[in-house]
Write a protein that holds these residues in place. Structure first.
Motif, PDB file in Angstrom:
ATOM      1  N   MET A   1      75.190 -24.763  36.544  1.00 59.65           N
ATOM      2  CA  MET A   1      75.371 -24.740  35.081  1.00 59.65           C
ATOM      3  C   MET A   1      75.582 -26.141  34.510  1.00 59.65           C
ATOM      4  SD  MET A   1      75.054 -21.971  33.455  1.00 59.65           S
ATOM      5  CE  MET A   1      75.938 -22.180  31.905  1.00 59.65           C
ATOM      6  N   GLU A   2      76.101 -27.042  35.360  1.00 60.79           N
ATOM      7  CA  GLU A   2      76.469 -28.349  34.829  1.00 60.79           C
ATOM      8  C   GLU A   2      75.238 -29.198  34.514  1.00 60.79           C
ATOM      9  OE1 GLU A   2      79.133 -31.958  36.406  1.00 60.79           O
ATOM     10  OE2 GLU A   2      79.827 -29.944  36.961  1.00 60.79           O
ATOM     11  N   THR A   3      75.089 -29.580  33.260  1.00 53.35           N
ATOM     12  CA  THR A   3      73.954 -30.408  32.862  1.00 53.35           C
ATOM     13  C   THR A   3      74.455 -31.641  32.139  1.00 53.35           C
ATOM     14  OG1 THR A   3      73.813 -28.987  30.951  1.00 53.35           O
ATOM     15  CG2 THR A   3      72.143 -28.658  32.649  1.00 53.35           C
ATOM     16  N   LYS A   4      73.708 -32.737  32.269  1.00 52.27           N
ATOM     17  CA  LYS A   4      74.139 -33.997  31.636  1.00 52.27           C
ATOM     18  C   LYS A   4      74.018 -33.869  30.116  1.00 52.27           C
ATOM     19  CE  LYS A   4      75.045 -38.514  32.462  1.00 52.27           C
ATOM     20  NZ  LYS A   4      76.476 -38.538  32.128  1.00 52.27           N
ATOM     21  N   ILE A   5      75.040 -34.349  29.446  1.00 49.23           N
ATOM     22  CA  ILE A   5      75.065 -34.199  27.989  1.00 49.23           C
ATOM     23  C   ILE A   5      73.992 -35.059  27.302  1.00 49.23           C
ATOM     24  CG2 ILE A   5      76.933 -35.906  27.886  1.00 49.23           C
ATOM     25  CD1 ILE A   5      76.772 -33.129  25.392  1.00 49.23           C
ATOM     26  N   PHE A   7      73.405 -36.212  23.626  1.00 50.61           N
ATOM     27  CA  PHE A   7      73.978 -36.185  22.278  1.00 50.61           C
ATOM     28  C   PHE A   7      72.909 -35.956  21.222  1.00 50.61           C
ATOM     29  CE2 PHE A   7      77.454 -38.262  24.491  1.00 50.61           C
ATOM     30  CZ  PHE A   7      78.519 -37.517  24.003  1.00 50.61           C
ATOM     31  N   LYS A   8      71.689 -36.431  21.540  1.00 52.23           N
ATOM     32  CA  LYS A   8      70.597 -36.249  20.577  1.00 52.23           C
ATOM     33  C   LYS A   8      70.336 -34.762  20.334  1.00 52.23           C
ATOM     34  CE  LYS A   8      67.600 -40.237  21.230  1.00 52.23           C
ATOM     35  NZ  LYS A   8      66.257 -40.601  21.700  1.00 52.23           N
ATOM     36  N   GLU A  10      72.425 -32.328  20.725  1.00 48.51           N
ATOM     37  CA  GLU A  10      73.551 -31.779  19.981  1.00 48.51           C
ATOM     38  C   GLU A  10      73.433 -32.120  18.494  1.00 48.51           C
ATOM     39  OE1 GLU A  10      75.600 -29.773  21.391  1.00 48.51           O
ATOM     40  OE2 GLU A  10      74.742 -30.133  23.367  1.00 48.51           O
ATOM     41  N   LEU A  11      73.006 -33.353  18.238  1.00 50.24           N
ATOM     42  CA  LEU A  11      72.846 -33.808  16.853  1.00 50.24           C
ATOM     43  C   LEU A  11      71.769 -32.994  16.146  1.00 50.24           C
ATOM     44  CD1 LEU A  11      73.887 -35.932  14.898  1.00 50.24           C
ATOM     45  CD2 LEU A  11      72.132 -37.471  15.719  1.00 50.24           C
ATOM     46  N   HIS A  13      70.850 -30.010  16.846  1.00 48.74           N
ATOM     47  CA  HIS A  13      71.418 -28.683  16.624  1.00 48.74           C
ATOM     48  C   HIS A  13      72.277 -28.673  15.361  1.00 48.74           C
ATOM     49  CE1 HIS A  13      74.502 -25.531  17.056  1.00 48.74           C
ATOM     50  NE2 HIS A  13      73.512 -24.831  17.585  1.00 48.74           N
TER      51      HIS A  13
END
Lengths: 43, 545
Positions: A1-5, A7-8, A10-11, A13
């Protein structure tokens, strides 16, 4: 489940979920939306 | 009271001005200290007789500690304790004879309820020196006419000479800007806030003489005296002897019952506790704890009833006292059992607000049981219990509000828990978020936050997001607020969190785009109004868990 964040992602979204709306009509201002999405992709 | 009415009105309006400037559209932070710096010296000046009293200094220490805690970590708990301290401080400052919070709080709240009345009629309610009250008005009247004539002549010259107008503008524009900045954003809400400020300051500074409860407190004594007067009653009460017998039977039976419960707890929970798969630890701790707390409080109530007035002096009542001590001791063991359950829960599921709350509550229960012991032993009154326990409660809560529980809970859970409850951690206030590893948050879009779904925040009824989306949104929102807020909302832990987030270059890159977007969005949606006023509300952490 662990994936590298990403930010783009997320932005993107956030921006899709909180679009700019016109002061008068309350409708989504698509030109602003496209401009910002383009900015995120090219940055 | 030293001052006259005009001076008091001046203090109220000055205070309301400071309140408006410090708190309008601001969150608690440095502004609390500025507000305290106004209130404390003013109250000391208005009511110098309170300075000599110990309770006043105790509450003042509590008030200053709470405002310091807010500057350091600005937690909701510290803010609540600050409000409670203000209520107590008003009670103790206004009536210097007050000795316990039990009387200070009602007197202060009565003053709060009567505030509108006090504001318009305090001439009749406080002792004043009426001779001096008209001096301020005299000076005002003296200045009105010259100022009006000056304005008329200024307008004539301003329109007559261009050069005069140019120089006047250089002087007047900065003043106009200043006034616009002060009053430019006047809305109905801001006027309402100002009126609320006036009432609040009136409550704090002006005492209404009808709220004096110190006479009622004077009648309360710490020691009980034997009442030997025989009163004629219309119906039969149980005599002391029969009452003694009934209490004796009750205490023997209850002691046996609690002993059985305690033995079970000591064998299975203190020493033989094993966590089995499928065991509902939540039910085990929550329900167990509530019932035990209820039982302890109930037993205190029953003992209070048994040892009221003359039963304390009954010559054959020694066995009753011994039985009561046994019950109090058993209650102490029950309280320890609650603590052990809580410890087991913390061991498996980590810290949470309620678990910390239970610890604080248990310390208070310990203190309460010890004071109960002293009450029965040394024949003290219920007022003694109320006085000492209310002080203990206030001081303990103030001490615990000094800690930033959000960061302590987050750090502890990350360090000690095998299975982290991320849903709980992302709900923490932003000062604790830097400690949460963002990469471990779920990207499952079905995550629903009831707090947001119920609010009208940005069309949230179709807002679909994951825990990670929520986290990033919180962080961006926090960074934006930190940069647009005035220094008034400053707090040390927020500053640390800001520095922590800004040390991540990837995050900073995305945040810059977010910031431009927010500013543009504000401009388009609200015209060119003040961006601070149009900020979306900050999402606070759910501290009720």
């Amino acid at each position: 489940m662990e994936t590298k964040i990403q930010f783009k992602t997320e932005l993107l979204h956030y921006i899709l979920m909180n679009p700019v709306r016109s002061e008068q009509s309350g409708r989504v201002v698509f030109s602003e939306q496209f401009a910002i999405i383009l900015k995120i992709i090219t940055s | 009271m030293k001052s006259n009415n005009s001076f008091r009105y001046f203090l109220i309006f000055a205070g309301a001005g400071i309140y408006q400037w410090a708190f309008w559209h601001e969150t608690p932070g440095l502004n609390i200290s500025i507000f305290t710096a106004f209130i404390v010296p003013t109250l000391l000046f208005l009511y110098p007789e309170s300075v000599k009293k110990v309770p006043f200094w105790l509450v003042l220490t509590g008030l200053l500690s709470a405002s310091l805690a807010i500057v350091v970590h600005a937690s909701l708990f510290a803010t609540i304790m600050y409000v409670i301290s203000i209520i107590l401080f008003v009670g103790f400052a206004h009536w210097s004879q007050t000795k316990s919070p039990v009387f200070a709080i009602p007197s202060s709240i009565a003053n709060l309820v009567l505030t509108p009345y006090t504001f318009f009629a305090f001439k009749n309610y406080v002792a004043t020196n009426n001779k001096k009250s008209s001096v301020f008005l005299k000076w005002v009247k003296l200045f009105v006419l010259p100022v009006v004539i000056l304005i008329v002549f200024f307008t004539i010259f301003y329109n007559a000479s261009d050069k005069f107008a140019e120089y006047s503008d250089k002087v007047l524009f900065p003043i106009q800007d200043f006034i616009y900045n002060l009053f430019g954003n006047i809305t109905f809400a801001s006027i309402f806030f100002f009126v609320h400020g006036i009432l609040l300051i009136t409550w704090i500074l002006i005492r209404n003489k009808n709220t004096n409860l110190s006479d009622a407190e004077k009648n309360q004594t710490v020691n009980i005296t034997r009442n030997k007067v025989r009163r004629k009653r219309h119906f039969q009460f149980l005599g002391l002897k029969r009452e003694y017998l009934s209490a004796f039977i009750l205490l023997v039976l209850i002691n046996l019952l609690v002993l059985a419960a305690n033995i079970v707890d000591i064998v299975f929970i203190w020493f033989g506790f094993e966590f089995k798969e499928g065991m509902n630890l939540k039910q085990f701790v929550h329900e167990g704890t509530y019932l035990l707390i209820l039982s302890i409080l109930l037993s205190m109530g029953i003992l209070l009833y048994i040892f009221r007035k003359n039963q304390n002096f009954y010559s054959k009542g020694k066995i009753l006292k011994v039985l009561s001590f046994a019950w109090i001791f058993q209650n102490l063991i029950l309280a320890i059992s609650v603590g052990v359950r809580n410890y087991h829960y913390m061991e498996y599921y980590g810290l949470a607000y309620k678990r910390v709350g239970v610890c604080i509550f248990l310390i208070l229960v310990f203190f309460g049981l010890i004071t109960f012991f002293i009450k029965i032993m040394q024949k003290k009154s219920s007022y003694f219990l109320l006085k000492f326990n209310s002080w203990a409660m206030y001081l303990l809560l103030i001490i615990s509000s000094l800690f930033s529980w959000d960061t302590i809970i987050t750090k502890y859970n990350i360090k000690h828990c095998k299975e982290l409850d991320y849903e709980f951690l992302v709900h923490m206030s932003t000062k604790a978020l830097p400690f949460v590893d963002i990469n471990k948050l779920s990207t499952d879009l079905s995550y629903k936050n009831p707090w947001i779904i119920n609010s009208n925040y940005n069309y949230d009824y179709f807002y679909v997001f994951s825990m990670r989306n929520y986290y990033v949104k919180q962080v961006f929102n926090f960074l934006y607020d930190w940069e647009t807020d005035k220094f008034l909302s400053w707090s040390y832990y927020d500053k640390l969190a800001y520095q922590n987030f800004m040390s991540n270059p990837e995050l900073v890159k995305s945040y810059k785009i977010y910031k431009d977007y927010r500013i543009k969005k504000n401009q388009i949606e609200n015209g060119n109004k003040n961006s601070v006023q149009n900020r979306t509300p900050a999402l606070h952490s759910d501290e009720s868990r």
